[in-house]
Design a protein around this motif. Structure first.
Motif, PDB file in Angstrom:
ATOM      1  N   ARG A  33     106.598 -18.480 -57.274  1.00 39.26           N
ATOM      2  CA  ARG A  33     106.778 -18.815 -55.690  1.00 39.26           C
ATOM      3  C   ARG A  33     105.587 -18.742 -54.872  1.00 39.26           C
ATOM      4  NH1 ARG A  33     112.494 -15.603 -54.521  1.00 39.26           N
ATOM      5  NH2 ARG A  33     113.691 -17.364 -55.768  1.00 39.26           N
ATOM      6  N   ARG A  44     114.691 -19.200 -47.927  1.00 38.07           N
ATOM      7  CA  ARG A  44     115.424 -18.788 -46.503  1.00 38.07           C
ATOM      8  C   ARG A  44     116.310 -20.218 -46.272  1.00 38.07           C
ATOM      9  NH1 ARG A  44     110.438 -18.047 -42.953  1.00 38.07           N
ATOM     10  NH2 ARG A  44     112.107 -18.024 -41.293  1.00 38.07           N
ATOM     11  N   ASP A  49     110.913 -20.209 -50.097  1.00 33.23           N
ATOM     12  CA  ASP A  49     111.217 -18.538 -49.551  1.00 33.23           C
ATOM     13  C   ASP A  49     112.704 -18.415 -49.759  1.00 33.23           C
ATOM     14  OD1 ASP A  49     108.449 -18.336 -49.259  1.00 33.23           O
ATOM     15  OD2 ASP A  49     108.624 -18.761 -47.108  1.00 33.23           O
ATOM     16  N   ARG A  75     108.637 -25.176 -47.410  1.00 31.40           N
ATOM     17  CA  ARG A  75     108.272 -23.766 -47.649  1.00 31.40           C
ATOM     18  C   ARG A  75     109.502 -22.676 -47.398  1.00 31.40           C
ATOM     19  NH1 ARG A  75     104.280 -24.304 -44.335  1.00 31.40           N
ATOM     20  NH2 ARG A  75     105.519 -23.900 -42.502  1.00 31.40           N
ATOM     21  N   LYS A 109     104.010 -22.065 -52.916  1.00 38.43           N
ATOM     22  CA  LYS A 109     103.450 -22.066 -51.566  1.00 38.43           C
ATOM     23  C   LYS A 109     102.191 -22.705 -51.401  1.00 38.43           C
ATOM     24  CE  LYS A 109     105.815 -18.088 -49.911  1.00 38.43           C
ATOM     25  NZ  LYS A 109     105.808 -16.643 -49.124  1.00 38.43           N
ATOM     26  N   ASP A 157     101.854 -11.923 -49.057  1.00 42.84           N
ATOM     27  CA  ASP A 157     101.364 -13.176 -50.366  1.00 42.84           C
ATOM     28  C   ASP A 157      99.665 -12.517 -50.521  1.00 42.84           C
ATOM     29  OD1 ASP A 157     103.583 -14.106 -50.566  1.00 42.84           O
ATOM     30  OD2 ASP A 157     103.233 -15.622 -48.904  1.00 42.84           O
TER      31      ASP A 157
END
Length: 97
Positions: free
Chosen positions: A49, A77, A75, A71, A53, A15
């Motif tokens: 994104r 996930r 992401d 988060r 974040k 990032d």
């Protein structure tokens, strides 16, 4: 600069690299797309994104668990519906205790 802002410290290395390239490209998403070899919408999604974040990093001071779940969802996930369910149940248990 001796101190890194908390929102920046919470970001992953990739990032930070994206932010650096974005600044060096004068904020041009078209140039970023060319550098990464992807489409403009892909870079726009990546930037969106990253913005999420950073915003979550600002909120993380209130509740670390909620920030972690958010988060993970940002992401990709953790899917959005699961994140909503986890946060809802977590908040219920907090209210009960």
């Amino acid at each position: 600069m001796d101190m890194v802002p908390a929102w920046m410290a919470a970001l992953e290395d990739e990032d930070g690299t994206f932010i650096k390239k974005f600044i060096l490209a004068s904020g041009s998403l078209k140039e970023m797309a060319a550098q990464y070899g992807v489409s403009y919408p892909t870079v726009r999604l990546r930037l969106d994104r990253l913005i999420q974040k950073i915003r979550l990093g600002e909120e993380s001071r209130s509740d670390p668990y909620e920030a972690l779940v958010k988060r993970l969802a940002v992401d990709d996930r953790l899917d959005f519906d699961t994140a909503k369910l986890l946060l809802s149940e977590y908040r219920k248990t907090k209210e009960e205790s």
